[in-house]
Motif scaffolding. Structure first.
Motif, short mmCIF file in Angstrom:
data_model
loop_
_atom_site.label_atom_id
_atom_site.label_comp_id
_atom_site.label_asym_id
_atom_site.label_seq_id
_atom_site.Cartn_x
_atom_site.Cartn_y
_atom_site.Cartn_z
N THR A 1 87.06 -22.93 -59.76
CA THR A 1 88.48 -22.59 -59.74
C THR A 1 89.31 -23.84 -59.47
O THR A 1 88.83 -24.80 -58.86
N PRO A 2 90.57 -23.85 -59.89
CA PRO A 2 91.41 -25.03 -59.68
C PRO A 2 91.50 -25.48 -58.22
O PRO A 2 91.51 -26.67 -57.94
N ILE A 3 91.54 -24.54 -57.28
CA ILE A 3 91.66 -24.91 -55.87
C ILE A 3 90.41 -25.67 -55.41
O ILE A 3 90.50 -26.61 -54.61
N ASN A 4 89.26 -25.30 -55.93
CA ASN A 4 88.03 -26.04 -55.59
C ASN A 4 87.98 -27.39 -56.29
O ASN A 4 87.59 -28.40 -55.70
N LEU A 5 88.36 -27.42 -57.55
CA LEU A 5 88.29 -28.67 -58.31
C LEU A 5 89.24 -29.72 -57.75
O LEU A 5 88.95 -30.92 -57.82
N ASP B 1 83.08 -40.39 -66.67
CA ASP B 1 82.95 -40.21 -68.11
C ASP B 1 81.76 -39.32 -68.47
O ASP B 1 81.64 -38.88 -69.61
N ARG B 2 80.91 -39.03 -67.49
CA ARG B 2 79.75 -38.15 -67.73
C ARG B 2 79.85 -36.83 -66.99
O ARG B 2 79.06 -35.93 -67.23
N ILE B 3 80.77 -36.73 -66.05
CA ILE B 3 80.98 -35.47 -65.31
C ILE B 3 82.43 -35.05 -65.47
O ILE B 3 83.35 -35.75 -65.02
N SER B 4 82.65 -33.93 -66.12
CA SER B 4 84.01 -33.39 -66.27
C SER B 4 84.14 -32.11 -65.47
O SER B 4 83.18 -31.36 -65.29
N LEU B 5 85.33 -31.87 -64.96
CA LEU B 5 85.62 -30.68 -64.16
C LEU B 5 86.43 -29.70 -64.99
O LEU B 5 87.47 -30.06 -65.54
N VAL B 6 85.94 -28.48 -65.08
CA VAL B 6 86.52 -27.48 -65.98
C VAL B 6 87.07 -26.32 -65.17
O VAL B 6 86.32 -25.64 -64.45
N PRO B 7 88.37 -26.03 -65.24
CA PRO B 7 88.95 -24.95 -64.44
C PRO B 7 88.61 -23.57 -64.98
O PRO B 7 88.65 -23.33 -66.19
N LEU B 8 88.28 -22.69 -64.08
CA LEU B 8 88.07 -21.27 -64.39
C LEU B 8 89.15 -20.48 -63.65
O LEU B 8 89.20 -20.51 -62.41
N HIS B 9 90.00 -19.81 -64.39
CA HIS B 9 91.10 -19.05 -63.79
C HIS B 9 90.64 -17.60 -63.58
O HIS B 9 90.32 -16.90 -64.55
N LYS C 1 84.50 -12.06 -54.77
CA LYS C 1 83.34 -11.83 -55.63
C LYS C 1 83.72 -10.97 -56.83
O LYS C 1 83.28 -11.22 -57.95
N ARG C 2 84.53 -9.95 -56.57
CA ARG C 2 84.96 -9.08 -57.67
C ARG C 2 85.79 -9.86 -58.69
O ARG C 2 85.59 -9.74 -59.91
N ALA C 3 86.71 -10.68 -58.21
CA ALA C 3 87.54 -11.47 -59.12
C ALA C 3 86.67 -12.42 -59.95
O ALA C 3 86.90 -12.61 -61.15
N CYS C 4 85.66 -13.02 -59.29
CA CYS C 4 84.76 -13.91 -60.03
C CYS C 4 83.97 -13.14 -61.08
O CYS C 4 83.82 -13.59 -62.22
N ASP C 5 83.46 -11.96 -60.71
CA ASP C 5 82.72 -11.15 -61.66
C ASP C 5 83.58 -10.77 -62.87
O ASP C 5 83.09 -10.72 -64.01
N LEU C 6 84.85 -10.51 -62.61
CA LEU C 6 85.76 -10.12 -63.70
C LEU C 6 86.15 -11.30 -64.60
O LEU C 6 86.83 -11.12 -65.60
N ALA C 7 85.71 -12.50 -64.20
CA ALA C 7 86.01 -13.69 -65.01
C ALA C 7 84.92 -14.01 -66.02
O ALA C 7 84.91 -15.09 -66.61
N ALA C 8 84.01 -13.07 -66.25
CA ALA C 8 82.91 -13.32 -67.18
C ALA C 8 83.42 -13.70 -68.57
O ALA C 8 82.91 -14.64 -69.20
N ALA C 9 84.42 -12.99 -69.06
CA ALA C 9 84.94 -13.29 -70.40
C ALA C 9 85.56 -14.69 -70.44
O ALA C 9 85.40 -15.43 -71.42
N ALA C 10 86.27 -15.05 -69.38
CA ALA C 10 86.87 -16.38 -69.32
C ALA C 10 85.78 -17.47 -69.29
O ALA C 10 85.93 -18.53 -69.91
N PHE C 11 84.68 -17.19 -68.60
CA PHE C 11 83.57 -18.14 -68.59
C PHE C 11 82.96 -18.25 -69.98
O PHE C 11 82.62 -19.34 -70.45
N GLY C 12 82.85 -17.11 -70.66
CA GLY C 12 82.34 -17.13 -72.03
C GLY C 12 83.21 -17.98 -72.94
O GLY C 12 82.71 -18.70 -73.81
N ALA C 13 84.52 -17.90 -72.76
CA ALA C 13 85.44 -18.71 -73.57
C ALA C 13 85.22 -20.20 -73.31
O ALA C 13 85.32 -21.03 -74.23
N ILE C 14 84.92 -20.55 -72.07
CA ILE C 14 84.60 -21.95 -71.75
C ILE C 14 83.35 -22.40 -72.48
O ILE C 14 83.29 -23.51 -73.03
#
Length: 469
Positions: A51-55, A64-72, A100-113
């Motif tokens: 999540t952006p707050i963690n990143l 250049d070899r490690i990129s941080l990708v936000p999950l909303h 945990k519920r919010a993270c579980d509901l982010a499955a589709a967003a993770f798939g888009a990543i």
């Protein structure tokens, strides 16, 4: 082999939204992406998702070899989980089920990543057993990386997979089959009134079952071989140890603490810290303060508060939370709010004992520093880690029934058992020094184990054939 001919391996890493999970994932990413030897045919790049707050707290680790990708994360009901709390850091315990519920509901967003990055491999945490399903939809292999000890993972797997009979390792059992089963049940019960997307008791079994061919674990075979073997037998998959993955402390905030330690005698200070996720109650703070006072030892104590209790005046929150009678002199003790450079403290000559909740990273860091522990496990995997540390001969346990409050006298007794010059304390210090050599050596000389992990991941997606022994 010419640089142009080298294989490239794109890895998406998805740790749970906790500092204690993100840090080992980030350290593994760092080691996977270090410049490889000329004989290695594989270059690794890592995309770490959180999540952006963690990143925001780890942005300086991007390379250049490690990129941080936000999950909303999507909004959850009641609207009391703002984006600033999309992390376990400072999260009030009552909001953990919603996170945990919010993270579980982010499955589709993770798939888009995954669609955007098109990785070769996904590495995921046990809280998100749906992550390998999103990967499978895209024909991407997925590997579970456990930041817990092999002993704790085996303990919970034994209970959750319905194995018959008692857990076969008395040294880390919590008091027999009944107590072990009770701890598994309490730890894995649902706290969301049945509205969770994934049942708590299903998270670990599903994550282990859905891992492609093997499971990676933050551990060393020298200290956990029998638990590695048992876990492998339980799940029918190879367990790949990734080493201790020790992280170096940094930051100007640490200098005040180190200056204080510099003025103390060798092995004279008791270091007290309960990790980044646990917040003591006022009663626990009072009893710990009394226990430290009873020991007569100098101490460095790190305390933390949830977001709702944070004060804007720094040490003011500490002063308000501590009992009024607890006023140690600057010479006697230092109380630090929020954070201290744990590895630097443990490695300082003044540190003689570590009072710890026995989170796995803390146990490993204490072993790497050769510092005996006073084990005060609180919940989840910590009691099993405490048992492992005691079995290895480097910890004295505070005597308190699991799930019940500790007493000040219990703390003082356990600290004294480590800090005195008794034969038992000397034996513990000697064993701690022996393990320091083992853990520090394995952490420094990690080329073989990291190389083995790279080749196993590459083989999953057809980019390597041979796996080094």
């Amino acid at each position: 082999m010419a640089q142009a001919e080298r294989e490239r391996l794109r890895v998406v890493m998805f740790p749970w939204l906790a500092h204690g999970h993100i840090t080992p994932y980030l350290e593994l990413a760092r080691r996977l992406t270090l410049p490889t030897t000329t004989t290695s045919p594989i270059d690794v790049t890592v995309h770490l998702v959180s999540t952006p707050i963690n990143l925001a707290t780890i942005a300086h680790h991007e390379t250049d070899r490690i990129s941080l990708v936000p999950l909303h994360l999507p909004a959850v009901e009641d609207g009391d989980l703002p984006a600033s709390l999309h992390t376990t850091r400072h999260l009030p315990p009552r909001l953990m089920p919603k996170l945990k519920r919010a993270c579980d509901l982010a499955a589709a967003a993770f798939g888009a990543i995954l669609d955007e990055i098109s990785p070769d491999v996904v590495v995921y945490d046990f809280i998100q057993p749906w992550a390998p399903l999103e990967a499978e939809k895209r024909r991407i292999p997925a590997v579970h990386f456990s930041t817990c000890s092999a002993a704790a993972t085996a303990f919970f797997a034994h209970g959750l997979l319905g194995e018959r009979g008692a857990f076969p390792f008395d040294a880390i059992s919590l008091g027999g089959d009944g107590e072990d089963a009770r701890h598994v049940e309490i730890t894995c019960r649902d706290d969301d009134d049945g509205e969770g997307v994934v049942a708590e008791r299903d998270r670990l079994p599903l994550s282990l079952a859905r891992s492609s061919e093997f499971v990676a674990v933050k551990t060393c075979d020298e200290i956990e071989q029998k638990y590695i073997d048992y876990l492998s037998n339980l799940i029918g998959k190879e367990i790949v140890p990734c080493g201790p993955l020790l992280v170096h402390d940094s930051g100007l905030e640490s200098e005040r603490v180190i200056r204080w330690l510099n003025g103390k005698e060798t092995r004279s200070v008791v270091f007290v810290s309960f990790g980044t996720e646990y917040f003591m109650s006022e009663k626990q703070l009072s009893r710990m303060a009394r226990g430290l006072e009873l020991t007569g030892a100098k101490f460095l104590w790190v305390v933390r508060f949830p977001a709702a209790a944070e004060g804007s005046d720094g040490d003011g929150a500490v002063a308000r939370a501590m009992p009024g009678w607890f006023t140690p002199s600057a010479e006697k003790g230092m109380v630090v709010e929020g954070w201290a450079p744990q590895r630097r403290v443990l490695g300082h000559r003044a540190c003689g004992a570590f009072v710890t909740h026995c989170g796995w990273s803390s146990v490993v860091e204490a072993m790497a520093a050769g510092v005996p522990m006073v084990a005060m496990p609180l919940h989840i995997d910590q009691p099993i880690n405490a048992g492992l540390a005691a079995e290895l001969g480097v910890a004295a346990r505070v005597v308190a029934p699991l799930g019940e409050e500790f007493e000040a006298e219990d703390v003082a007794c356990a600290v004294s058992a480590v800090m005195t010059r008794s034969e038992e304390a000397e034996a513990m210090r000697r064993r701690a020094r022996e393990l320091r050599e083992v853990v520090a050596r394995r952490d420094a000389d990690d080329a073989a184990q990291i190389g083995a992990l790279v080749h196993r991941m590459a083989r999953l997606c057809g980019k390597a054939v041979a796996v080094p022994n």
